[in-house]
Design an enzyme around this catalytic site. Structure first.
Site, short mmCIF file in Angstrom:
data_model
loop_
_atom_site.label_atom_id
_atom_site.label_comp_id
_atom_site.label_asym_id
_atom_site.label_seq_id
_atom_site.Cartn_x
_atom_site.Cartn_y
_atom_site.Cartn_z
N LYS A 1 19.11 22.28 -66.90
CA LYS A 1 18.19 23.40 -67.11
C LYS A 1 18.89 24.43 -67.98
O LYS A 1 19.98 24.90 -67.64
CB LYS A 1 17.75 24.02 -65.79
CG LYS A 1 16.64 25.04 -65.98
CD LYS A 1 16.15 25.60 -64.67
CE LYS A 1 14.90 26.42 -64.89
NZ LYS A 1 15.03 27.43 -65.95
N ASP B 1 19.34 28.02 -69.84
CA ASP B 1 19.04 29.43 -69.59
C ASP B 1 18.78 30.12 -70.92
O ASP B 1 19.69 30.67 -71.55
CB ASP B 1 20.23 30.07 -68.86
CG ASP B 1 19.88 31.44 -68.30
OD1 ASP B 1 18.69 31.80 -68.35
OD2 ASP B 1 20.79 32.12 -67.81
N GLU C 1 22.21 27.05 -64.53
CA GLU C 1 21.03 27.50 -63.80
C GLU C 1 20.44 26.44 -62.90
O GLU C 1 19.82 26.75 -61.89
CB GLU C 1 19.97 27.99 -64.80
CG GLU C 1 18.86 28.77 -64.15
CD GLU C 1 17.86 29.31 -65.16
OE1 GLU C 1 16.88 29.93 -64.71
OE2 GLU C 1 18.04 29.11 -66.36
N SER D 1 4.61 41.18 -28.19
CA SER D 1 3.29 40.64 -28.54
C SER D 1 3.28 40.06 -29.94
O SER D 1 2.40 39.27 -30.27
CB SER D 1 2.23 41.74 -28.43
OG SER D 1 2.42 42.71 -29.45
N GLY E 1 2.66 41.96 -32.24
CA GLY E 1 1.79 42.95 -32.88
C GLY E 1 2.35 44.34 -32.70
O GLY E 1 3.33 44.72 -33.35
N LYS E 2 1.76 45.11 -31.74
CA LYS E 2 2.20 46.48 -31.53
C LYS E 2 2.69 46.75 -30.11
O LYS E 2 3.29 47.79 -29.86
CB LYS E 2 1.05 47.44 -31.86
CG LYS E 2 0.60 47.36 -33.31
CD LYS E 2 -0.63 48.22 -33.56
CE LYS E 2 -1.09 48.09 -35.01
NZ LYS E 2 -2.33 48.85 -35.27
#
Length: 840
Positions: A238, A240, A376, A704, A706-707
């Site tokens: 590859k 660059d 790369e 949870s 969540g909160k």
């Protein structure tokens, strides 16, 4: 009710001694558990598309004259026709003239479909909502019956508004992807009609013949993958540098970037070298590079060569020949195109034109060597593949490090002895049509004195007063910033990207000017591309296998904020199946499904409703009378199968299948006013635990995701649902009476302003709670994680861990299980406990 002979009309219309269509006499055995879907392109008396959905052992079918459309504003007429046998989904061929439906048929798309409601009821009422998971069509769709008059029932096929929708003026899927997904066939035109060019398999042994010189050939682009795929591939280093296409007509050379910008005047030495090849009508494809002292491509040196007018140091490394001396080679096999190119360049070792050689080493060894040399990565190209002007799975790239382009959105002033700039602020555009620019972090290392000066000079004319970002990051993250118009790109390598999409340990490699800023949306490694010829084993393109389940569209983003894909979610559930199944295995399970990811529509599903998931168990319908069967997940296969069908969250009942009428736990879900500080949640958890201690009940904790926090209290199976729910409600009301400024026992946002609702409602029959170690359908994909009581004070939030940070959490536990005593805890609700709560 389904007909006893649903294929009678199909058979009546056909003479199976003459037509190659399947008779349907031998029912197709279903080995996947998925409901099949297909669209067939049918060149009968008029070209149309046949849309088919598997249900009750046949394919429900509609003829769509204008074909499906991805634009939700476009309704396509769909005329319902007779049911077809399941085998018809694989049928391609020519129906003889004089027979029903005479003409050519190809499989234009195929995959699986999922009803979002009861499909039989939807068909009866005239509104069928469903999700498609095909190679070309995906996301949510609707079939809506109309009042239009006709011999047959007439419907509209409509795309729902979701992440898979696209406006017709920007993308017409019928024109852009006209060919078969089964055989790579295309329908031939009738006499006097023009055909859409087909994506045919590459030819071997002959050229494309003399054809007109294309005005422009867009380059084929490689797809990023994480590991070398199976199959026959050729690998190159590859490079660059900058991609460059060369057009030679009548000996005149034009050098064009991947976006068509003319760089001929900037590279006169390459113009001269290409003219020296003696070509008259050709297109060549390659990469511009500058090599360092050790022969490695140096992107910064390439930039310096342009900036300082030293273009003679730039080499043009060529790797493909899509058009040669009037012959279109795009449909010729890769190795034959490259053989011609290599012959053209033979003996030109001192020339600025070089050939990108094929390397024979094992790709893993090759990648390791490339990384050790500071390169790369490597590029792989599928042998036998054609040249396609788009990003393709026939070309892949394996990178040594995380490295990509970013949009510069601002810079900070330097401190100390540093001059010109302190750091660059970076952004990436969202990949959807809205193209929102989001913050992606900063880069302050990798600069030289010269590059600092050059970057400052480039950015000063772009200065603006306000941020170009859709959401401005906090000042503590950015410091004092000079914002700029988002026009300049830079290339940056980095160690990781956080769940919030922020890069860490970033290193600047140079400015870029070879592509528009709005194209830069970031890269995410894909799974290995599918093998050529593997389509018959798969219901969709770009699939991967996890826990024995084939994952369609593995790179579909479930959470764009952290670039989390469907495959990553499936692999998480395969890896941690044992932890999840502790809670899931013996209980009815409900699913939160989001076929379009967390940003699309989410819906809750607790019954089978014709949903087929490999490995999932449908329970006795008598357990929930009047509804389709409840679901049970016993294996990793079923768990991953649910993810394949769009599931993100898993919820469980408070009773096991040993006795569904006697709960074996109750749950207190502490649900805060979102404005409350986290400290208040920790205090509320401790207070709730203290009350349970006083009652003589042991609780087990989990975040949870969540909160809030969840307190699970194991019980002996002695109490009914009403008794358990009443007791949980009594706890909630007791806390609210004792500390009304802290707790609420009434649901609803208005009733918990400044407070925490002690949610007892999850203790009804049929209600459920998110399972331990389940992912949540929220930004960042947090996980509900069990914790020790002693850890409470150190918790940073209910969403502290997500699917990427959970491994670190488990490593830190070193085998300790916060819920180790859960299964052995024996306790019951007593009359004395009720009296303590005022329920005596």
């Amino acid at each position: 009710m389904p007909s006893s002979k649903p294929l009678a009309e199909y058979a009546r219309k056909r003479d199976f001694r003459q037509t190659p269509e399947p008779s349907g006499r031998k029912p197709r055995k279903d080995s996947t558990g998925l409901l099949r879907y297909c669209v067939q392109k049918h060149d009968a008396s008029r070209l149309h598309y046949d849309f088919r959905l598997e249900l009750d052992g046949t394919l429900k079918s509609w003829a769509v004259p204008k074909g499906p459309c991805l634009d939700p504003a476009v309704k396509r007429l769909a005329v319902q026709v007779e049911d077809h046998p399941l085998d018809y989904a694989d049928f391609e061929g020519s129906i003889p003239q004089g027979h029903y439906g005479a003409g050519d048929v190809i499989v234009w798309d195929r995959g699986a479909w999922t009803p979002l409601d009861d499909p039989r009821e939807g068909l009866e009422k005239g509104h069928l909502s469903f999700a498609l998971d095909g190679e070309k069509l995906s996301g949510r769709w609707h079939l809506i019956r109309t009042n239009l008059r006709g011999k047959q029932s007439q419907w509209f096929l409509v795309k729902a508004k979701d992440g898979e929708a696209r406006s017709l003026d920007r993308f017409d899927v019928l024109k852009e992807r006209p060919d078969s997904v089964l055989s790579e066939r295309t329908l031939l035109p009738r006499h006097g009609e023009a055909a859409t060019p087909a994506a045919r398999p590459a030819r071997r042994g002959k050229s494309g013949g003399k054809t007109p010189m294309p005005e422009w050939i867009a380059p084929e682009l490689a797809s990023l993958v994480e590991q070398p795929p199976r199959g026959e591939w050729a690998y190159e280093l590859k490079l660059d540098g900058y991609r460059l296409m060369s057009r030679i007509e009548d000996g005149h050379v034009r050098l064009l970037t991947r976006n068509g910008h003319d760089w001929t005047e900037r590279l006169p030495h390459l113009e001269k070298a290409l003219a020296g090849l003696g070509l008259q009508r050709s297109w060549l494809d390659g990469e511009l590079v500058v090599l360092d002292e050790e022969g490695r491509p140096d992107f910064q040196a390439l930039q310096n060569a342009f900036e300082e007018g030293r273009g003679e140091n730039i080499l043009y490394v060529l790797f493909d020949l899509p058009y040669h001396e009037g012959e279109d080679l795009r449909d010729v096999a890769l190795e034959e195109r490259r053989a011609r190119l290599e012959a053209l360049l033979e003996g030109r070792d001192e020339d600025p034109l070089r050939f990108s050689a094929t390397l024979a080493e094992d790709p893993r060894d090759l990648l390791a060597s490339a990384c050790k040399l500071g390169l790369e990565g490597v590029i792989g190209k599928r042998l036998g593949s054609a040249y396609r002007s788009r990003r393709s799975n026939d070309w892949i790239k394996l990178k040594c490090q995380l490295r990509q382009e970013f949009v510069i959105v601002g810079y900070t002033e330097p401190k100390g002895s540093r001059r010109h700039i302190g750091a660059l602020l970076l952004g990436l555009y969202s990949p959807d049509e809205e193209r929102r620019l989001r913050y992606a972090g900063k880069v302050g290392s990798g600069f030289t004195a010269a590059s600092l000066k050059k970057v400052r000079e480039r950015l000063e004319p772009l200065a603006v007063r306000s941020s170009p970002l859709a959401k401005v990051p906090p000042a503590r993250e950015t410091g004092s910033v000079q914002w700029v118009r988002p026009q300049q790109l830079c290339e940056v390598s980095y160690a990781q990207m956080t769940r919030g999409g922020i890069i860490r340990q970033a290193v600047f490699h140079g400015l870029r000017e070879d592509k528009p800023a709005r194209e830069v949306t970031g890269e995410r490694p894909a799974g290995p591309p599918p093998l050529r010829g593997a389509r018959k084993a798969s219901a969709g393109a770009s699939r991967a296998a996890t826990a024995g389940v084939r994952i369609s569209h593995p790179q579909r983003l479930i959470d764009p904020s952290i670039q989390a894909s469907k495959l990553e979610l499936a692999e998480f559930h395969a890896r941690y199946a044992d932890l999840l199944l502790r809670d899931l295995r013996e209980r009815p399970v409900s699913l939160v499904r989001g076929p379009d990811g967390i940003g699309g529509e989410l819906f809750f599903q607790k019954h089978a409703a014709r949903l087929k998931i490999p490995g999932i168990v449908q329970l006795d319908p008598a357990l929930d009378p009047g509804h389709p069967p409840l679901l049970q997940i016993r294996s990793a296969e079923a768990l991953v199968g649910a993810v394949q069908m769009g599931s993100i969250e898993f919820h469980t009942w408070n009773a096991s299948l040993a006795n569904l009428e006697r709960p074996d736990r109750f749950v207190l879900d502490l649900d805060p006013d979102p404005a409350l500080p986290w400290k208040r949640m920790l205090e509320a958890t401790q207070l709730s635990l203290t009350l349970l201690d006083e009652l003589g009940l042991r609780a087990f904790l989990k975040t949870s995701g969540g909160k809030g926090m969840h307190l699970l209290v194991p019980l002996e199976r002695r109490h009914g649902w009403d008794e358990v729910k009443d007791f949980a409600q009594a706890i909630s009301q007791h806390l609210a009476r004792l500390m009304p400024e802290r707790f609420s026992a009434v649901s609803g946002p208005r009733n918990r302003v400044g407070k925490i609702f002690v949610d007892y409602l999850r203790n009804s029959r049929g209600a459920s709670t998110v399972a331990a170690y389940s992912v949540r359908a929220r930004e960042g994909l947090p996980v509900s994680v069990p914790v020790f009581r002693e850890e409470l004070d150190s918790l940073q939030g209910a969403n502290q861990w997500n699917l990427r940070s959970l491994p670190q959490r488990l490593d830190e536990l070193a085998g300790d299980d916060p819920w180790a005593d859960y299964a052995g805890t024996r306790q019951r609700i007593s009359a004395a406990m009720r009296r303590q709560l005022g329920r005596g």
